[in-house]
Design an enzyme around this catalytic site. Structure first.
Site, PDB file in Angstrom:
ATOM      1  N   THR A  49       3.087  82.864 -51.489  1.00  0.00           N
ATOM      2  CA  THR A  49       4.037  83.865 -51.007  1.00  0.00           C
ATOM      3  C   THR A  49       3.346  85.044 -50.370  1.00  0.00           C
ATOM      4  O   THR A  49       3.865  85.642 -49.421  1.00  0.00           O
ATOM      5  CB  THR A  49       4.924  84.336 -52.164  1.00  0.00           C
ATOM      6  OG1 THR A  49       5.703  83.237 -52.600  1.00  0.00           O
ATOM      7  CG2 THR A  49       5.841  85.475 -51.769  1.00  0.00           C
ATOM      8  N   TYR A  56      12.278  82.052 -48.468  1.00  0.00           N
ATOM      9  CA  TYR A  56      11.300  82.307 -47.396  1.00  0.00           C
ATOM     10  C   TYR A  56      10.371  81.097 -47.298  1.00  0.00           C
ATOM     11  O   TYR A  56      10.465  80.141 -48.092  1.00  0.00           O
ATOM     12  CB  TYR A  56      10.490  83.570 -47.715  1.00  0.00           C
ATOM     13  CG  TYR A  56       9.857  83.543 -49.086  1.00  0.00           C
ATOM     14  CD1 TYR A  56      10.492  84.124 -50.176  1.00  0.00           C
ATOM     15  CD2 TYR A  56       8.660  82.858 -49.317  1.00  0.00           C
ATOM     16  CE1 TYR A  56       9.952  84.050 -51.432  1.00  0.00           C
ATOM     17  CE2 TYR A  56       8.115  82.777 -50.572  1.00  0.00           C
ATOM     18  CZ  TYR A  56       8.772  83.380 -51.636  1.00  0.00           C
ATOM     19  OH  TYR A  56       8.239  83.301 -52.895  1.00  0.00           O
ATOM     20  N   THR A  86       1.854  81.981 -56.588  1.00  0.00           N
ATOM     21  CA  THR A  86       1.933  82.381 -58.003  1.00  0.00           C
ATOM     22  C   THR A  86       2.372  81.233 -58.913  1.00  0.00           C
ATOM     23  O   THR A  86       2.159  81.292 -60.111  1.00  0.00           O
ATOM     24  CB  THR A  86       2.930  83.532 -58.175  1.00  0.00           C
ATOM     25  OG1 THR A  86       4.225  83.095 -57.744  1.00  0.00           O
ATOM     26  CG2 THR A  86       2.484  84.764 -57.392  1.00  0.00           C
ATOM     27  N   ASP A  87       2.963  80.188 -58.351  1.00  0.00           N
ATOM     28  CA  ASP A  87       3.503  79.122 -59.214  1.00  0.00           C
ATOM     29  C   ASP A  87       2.425  78.471 -60.073  1.00  0.00           C
ATOM     30  O   ASP A  87       2.658  78.174 -61.232  1.00  0.00           O
ATOM     31  CB  ASP A  87       4.202  78.043 -58.370  1.00  0.00           C
ATOM     32  CG  ASP A  87       5.525  78.532 -57.817  1.00  0.00           C
ATOM     33  OD1 ASP A  87       6.190  77.741 -57.105  1.00  0.00           O
ATOM     34  OD2 ASP A  87       5.879  79.690 -58.077  1.00  0.00           O
ATOM     35  N   LYS A  97       2.791  83.155 -65.775  1.00  0.00           N
ATOM     36  CA  LYS A  97       3.924  83.609 -64.945  1.00  0.00           C
ATOM     37  C   LYS A  97       5.159  83.543 -65.836  1.00  0.00           C
ATOM     38  O   LYS A  97       5.557  82.473 -66.293  1.00  0.00           O
ATOM     39  CB  LYS A  97       4.071  82.720 -63.712  1.00  0.00           C
ATOM     40  CG  LYS A  97       5.198  83.168 -62.771  1.00  0.00           C
ATOM     41  CD  LYS A  97       5.202  82.373 -61.478  1.00  0.00           C
ATOM     42  CE  LYS A  97       6.299  82.861 -60.531  1.00  0.00           C
ATOM     43  NZ  LYS A  97       6.302  82.122 -59.227  1.00  0.00           N
ATOM     44  N   GLU A 140       2.029  70.758 -88.485  1.00  0.00           N
ATOM     45  CA  GLU A 140       3.235  69.924 -88.319  1.00  0.00           C
ATOM     46  C   GLU A 140       2.918  68.430 -88.234  1.00  0.00           C
ATOM     47  O   GLU A 140       3.813  67.594 -88.133  1.00  0.00           O
ATOM     48  CB  GLU A 140       3.974  70.352 -87.048  1.00  0.00           C
ATOM     49  CG  GLU A 140       4.734  71.657 -87.205  1.00  0.00           C
ATOM     50  CD  GLU A 140       5.866  71.551 -88.225  1.00  0.00           C
ATOM     51  OE1 GLU A 140       6.142  72.544 -88.900  1.00  0.00           O
ATOM     52  OE2 GLU A 140       6.443  70.432 -88.355  1.00  0.00           O
TER      53      GLU A 140
END
Ligand code: DGL
Length: 357
Positions: free
Chosen positions: A40, A54, A120-121, A193, A314
């Site tokens: 971006t 965009y 950023t992903d 993120k 667990e």
């Protein structure tokens, strides 16, 4: 009229002094290389109010640098377009290409630090991968933006300026790969993120960011405790590919379809993004046990996002011969497991790595 000799000599003298002053000033500035990969921060929208919808990865590195002339006052900057992609599409080959370029550049005494512009992903994943394979103490700063370059109050320019300042700061050295976004400094291992679209999306929720950038100046308040960069055992020079490691996500009423499909597709490692403290749903567990029996390394992580996945908590990891991810997110546990498998298939050794990095 000819230019009088004395005036000509004076002008030459002034120009010489000016050139010497510029050279002296330039010599004092850090040399920072910007490696652009897309995202971006290099995106463009149809109008100044387009902040979603965009196109990412359209603006080249020289345009990114030209859009922030202030950068040239704080560093001697060079730019390279390593590739130009939306980061959801980044490949293992591109990780290896980027990491090798970083190592080549940082081995040069003329390079003081590196900034990587990135979508950023998957920014947190690339940052953590580099945190494990970069072989230099020099600053490596990964930066992106949440608004495209064409948007009102685009965050890319200030994020890029801050990242260059950080990469040029000696105090940033030796801290591992850093993520600089929204005036904050985060360590690659623990940042994630945390919001789909807001500018403050990068957070280190419980373990905390390591500093701020205020007025262009970095301020550090804590350091990371886990090994990174020059202190890791992973060596890119011997790698031309990464092993296939996948993530299987747990949720209410989940079965074993995903696990079986990933094993059938050739996964050498499986990260189970369990519920809670890495819990194994009864309908999934047999498939994971079968995968282990076939030699697949199984790592128990958690989808929760914070906290330690307790070994033998667990599930009986000793009996199952599973590994636990400690506090690593599933997506980062996958990265460490990929690199671990380039060294060993010993679950004891791999568990040590998860408690080391
Ligand atoms: N396609 C996303 C990426 O390249 C855009 C998100 C961003 O860069 O902020 O990661």
């Amino acid at each position: 009229m000819l230019f009088p000799r004395s005036a000509h000599a004076a002008l030459c003298g002034v120009l010489f002094l000016f050139a010497a002053a510029v050279q002296a000033q330039t010599a004092k500035l850090p040399n920072v290389t910007i490696l652009a990969t897309g995202g971006t921060i290099a995106g463009t929208g149809a109008s100044s109010t387009t902040t979603v919808g965009y196109t990412a990865a359209t603006v080249g590195v020289q345009s990114l640098i030209a859009a922030v002339p202030e950068i040239t006052k704080v560093a001697n900057v060079t730019g390279e377009q390593v590739f130009q992609i939306a980061s959801e599409n980044i490949s293992d080959a591109q990780w290896l290409q980027l990491a090798n370029r970083v190592n080549v550049l940082l081995a040069q005494s003329s390079v003081d630090g590196i900034v990587i512009t990135h979508g950023t992903d998957t920014l947190e994943e690339t940052a953590y991968f580099l945190n494990l394979v970069v072989k230099s103490k020099k600053p490596v700063v990964v930066v992106g933006s949440m608004r495209p370059s064409t948007a009102l109050s685009a965050d890319g320019p200030i994020n890029l300026y801050n990242a260059v300042r950080l990469a040029g700061t000696p105090e940033a050295a030796g801290r591992g790969v850093l993520v600089a976004m929204n005036d904050q400094i985060h360590a690659a291992r623990d940042v994630t993120k945390a919001n789909t679209t807001t500018a403050d999306t990068f957070r280190t929720t419980e373990l905390g960011m390591i500093g701020y950038i205020q007025g262009g100046k970095p301020f550090f308040y804590r350091d990371v405790t886990r090994k990174h960069t020059v202190d890791t055992e992973f060596d890119l020079a011997k790698l031309d590919a990464l092993p296939q490691v996948d993530v299987a996500y747990a949720y209410a009423n989940v079965g074993d379809v995903a696990v079986n499909a990933l094993v059938a597709a050739g996964a050498k490692g499986l990260v189970h993004a369990g519920v809670g403290n890495g819990s194994l749903p009864a309908k999934t567990k047999p498939a994971l046990v079968a995968a282990r029996a076939k030699g697949v390394i199984v790592v128990r992580a958690s989808r929760v996002g914070q906290g330690i996945v307790a070994r033998n908590g667990e599930a009986n990891d000793d009996q199952l011969d599973f590994v636990v991810a400690d506090t690593l997110s599933p997506q980062k546990a996958r990265i460490l497991l990929m690199l671990a498998l380039t060294k060993t298939t010993s679950t004891k050794e791999i568990q040590r790595m998860f408690y080391t990095y």
